[in-house]
Scaffold this active site. Structure first.
Site, PDB file in Angstrom:
ATOM      1  N   GLY A  83     -35.146  -9.199  16.332  1.00  0.00           N
ATOM      2  CA  GLY A  83     -34.553  -7.979  16.853  1.00  0.00           C
ATOM      3  C   GLY A  83     -35.121  -7.625  18.216  1.00  0.00           C
ATOM      4  CG  ASN A 164     -39.471   2.657  13.416  1.00  0.00           C
ATOM      5  OD1 ASN A 164     -39.213   3.698  14.025  1.00  0.00           O
ATOM      6  ND2 ASN A 164     -40.465   1.879  13.774  1.00  0.00           N
ATOM      7  CD  GLN A 200     -36.465   0.058   9.743  1.00  0.00           C
ATOM      8  OE1 GLN A 200     -36.114   0.085   8.564  1.00  0.00           O
ATOM      9  NE2 GLN A 200     -37.619  -0.470  10.114  1.00  0.00           N
ATOM     10  CB  ALA A 221     -32.680 -12.153   9.069  1.00  0.00           C
ATOM     11  CG  HIS A 222     -38.055  -9.203   9.168  1.00  0.00           C
ATOM     12  ND1 HIS A 222     -39.025  -8.277   8.836  1.00  0.00           N
ATOM     13  CD2 HIS A 222     -37.775  -9.012  10.469  1.00  0.00           C
ATOM     14  CE1 HIS A 222     -39.318  -7.558   9.900  1.00  0.00           C
ATOM     15  NE2 HIS A 222     -38.578  -7.976  10.902  1.00  0.00           N
ATOM     16  CB  THR A 267     -32.861 -27.184  18.872  1.00  0.00           C
ATOM     17  OG1 THR A 267     -32.818 -28.226  19.844  1.00  0.00           O
ATOM     18  CG2 THR A 267     -32.310 -27.696  17.552  1.00  0.00           C
ATOM     19  CB  CYS A 359     -48.495   7.977  15.022  1.00  0.00           C
ATOM     20  SG  CYS A 359     -48.340   8.026  13.232  1.00  0.00           S
TER      21      CYS A 359
END
Length: 417
Positions: A83, A164, A200, A221-222, A267, A359
């Site tokens: 991402g 998120n 998200q 994807a994860h 590739t 944070c």
């Protein structure tokens, strides 16, 4: 302190996972789909022989599976590594090619590091001006200020679809509509492109690109039970690559061969792409079931913790009476009087959860600071996020463990005072 060599499998297997916004486990169906491409279908997809063509078929199938999830066409999906890479392609390359129209970008007041830090680079090194729209206390971008900030020099609007940390959803469809209205009002003769960071949101809410009418969208994807190290970028038809005379050029961050419309040379990560495709297919087929499961467990956490700590629990960016404004799986709560890092350390072998996006210092990015939470709320926040493997029994146990840990820290602080 546990290390990789001393940590027992029992600890891992018995830990309750409440950190699905950080990453998700690979679904068995996804792994099964990927395995042949590790073992048998190992050909380079650019090769003309049978093994190469078989790998290419896997990529083509995955591209269609992703497109079906979002109601778009397969040629609008570009596979990337992450991402973060997708976000950087949008900001670094598209903005570079749009600069002849203007140098103004609009974003929200609480973006992911891959957006915010890239925008800071564009400001300091590339002559771009960035407007960061304030976030209201409900976690939604102030649309009145957003509308006023659009000007003739604006070329891109980039907004995190779901935050998120607190899970609030930004109204992308409304943002596109307001953008179009302002273009007409000002008589702007170029398009202002709208990009959504969807890392998200994918798999947690239905997303229809044709309904939203968005131009660009980032996918990882994860975050929805696919493999790590693979992502995608939706590029609406009409935003062309560098070989086309019309549209805005989208060019690569790196030089190389012409894979993925010359936007992601090299590739292809075939088994990763295949896994992303299968995860997208499962997300589409299981969407309603997954939403109800995540929401049920999120609300169970909310009511269980509220019952135990009604006097000190602060809920950040979530209103139980307006759940449609949030992801169905995310609960950010603070327990004023504790140190969140102490709680993480206390429960690290029992409950896996997050304390937000680093944070720890006043200079770091924080959604809670963006919605004007006091420092005692920021310093005691927990991000709890649910997912498909989580069970009711685990949530019941997590409520007990979290409550015991919070009480232990509160008693420690009271005794020290």
């Amino acid at each position: 302190e546990n290390t990789l060599t001393t940590m027992s499998n029992d600890i891992i297997e018995n830990a309750i996972y409440l950190d699905y916004n950080s990453t998700t486990p690979l679904k068995e169906e996804v792994l099964e789909e990927m395995m042949p491409y590790f073992k048998n279908y190992f050909g380079n997809p650019s090769s003309g022989h049978c093994l190469g063509k078989r790998s290419k078929l896997g990529i083509d199938k995955a591209r269609k599976q992703v497109a079906d999830l979002f109601n778009c066409t397969p040629n609008e999906i570009i596979f990337t590594s992450t991402g973060t890479e997708s976000n950087n392609i949008v900001l670094q390359r598209i903005c570079e090619n749009l600069k002849k129209y203007g140098n103004h970008i609009i974003t929200s007041g609480f973006e992911h590091y891959s957006i915010e830090y890239t925008l800071r680079y564009l400001e300091s090194k590339c002559g771009f001006e960035v407007s960061r729209i304030p976030i209201k206390e409900n976690g939604i971008m102030d649309l009145d200020i957003f509308y006023e900030e659009i000007k003739k020099e604006t070329v891109l609007i980039t907004v995190m679809h779901a935050n998120n940390e607190i899970g609030t959803l930004q109204p992308l469809k409304k943002i596109v509509e307001l953008k179009n209205k302002k273009i007409e009002e000002l008589g702007i003769n170029h398009n202002i492109y709208v990009h959504g960071d969807g890392c998200q949101t994918v798999g947690k809410i239905p997303i229809d690109f044709n309904d939203i009418n968005i131009d660009l969208y980032t996918i990882a994807a994860h975050k929805f039970y696919g493999p790590k190290g693979i992502g995608a970028l939706y590029i609406r038809n009409g935003i062309q690559n560098e070989d086309n005379a019309e549209g805005v050029p989208v060019s690569s961050l790196t030089f190389g061969a012409p894979q993925e419309r010359k936007i992601k040379p090299g590739t292809e990560n075939v088994y990763g792409i295949v896994g992303l495709g299968k995860a997208a297919e499962l997300a589409r087929l299981q969407m309603d079931e997954n939403i109800e499961h995540m929401k049920h467990l999120r609300n169970k956490l909310y009511f269980g913790l509220k019952e135990n700590f009604e006097d000190i629990m602060v809920v950040n960016g979530f209103n139980i009476d307006h759940q449609e404004l949030n992801l169905p799986n995310t609960l950010n709560v603070s327990f004023v009087g504790i140190d969140k890092f102490e709680l993480v350390n206390l429960l690290k072998d029992q409950v896996c959860f997050s304390v937000g996006s680093a944070c720890a210092s006043k200079n770091s990015l924080s959604a809670l600071r963006a919605i004007n939470c006091p420092e005692d709320v920021v310093n005691s926040c927990l991000r709890l996020s649910t997912g498909f493997k989580l069970t009711d029994e685990e949530v019941d146990r997590a409520i007990v463990l979290l409550s015991d840990g919070i009480n232990q820290l509160l008693n420690k602080n009271n005794n020290s005072n």
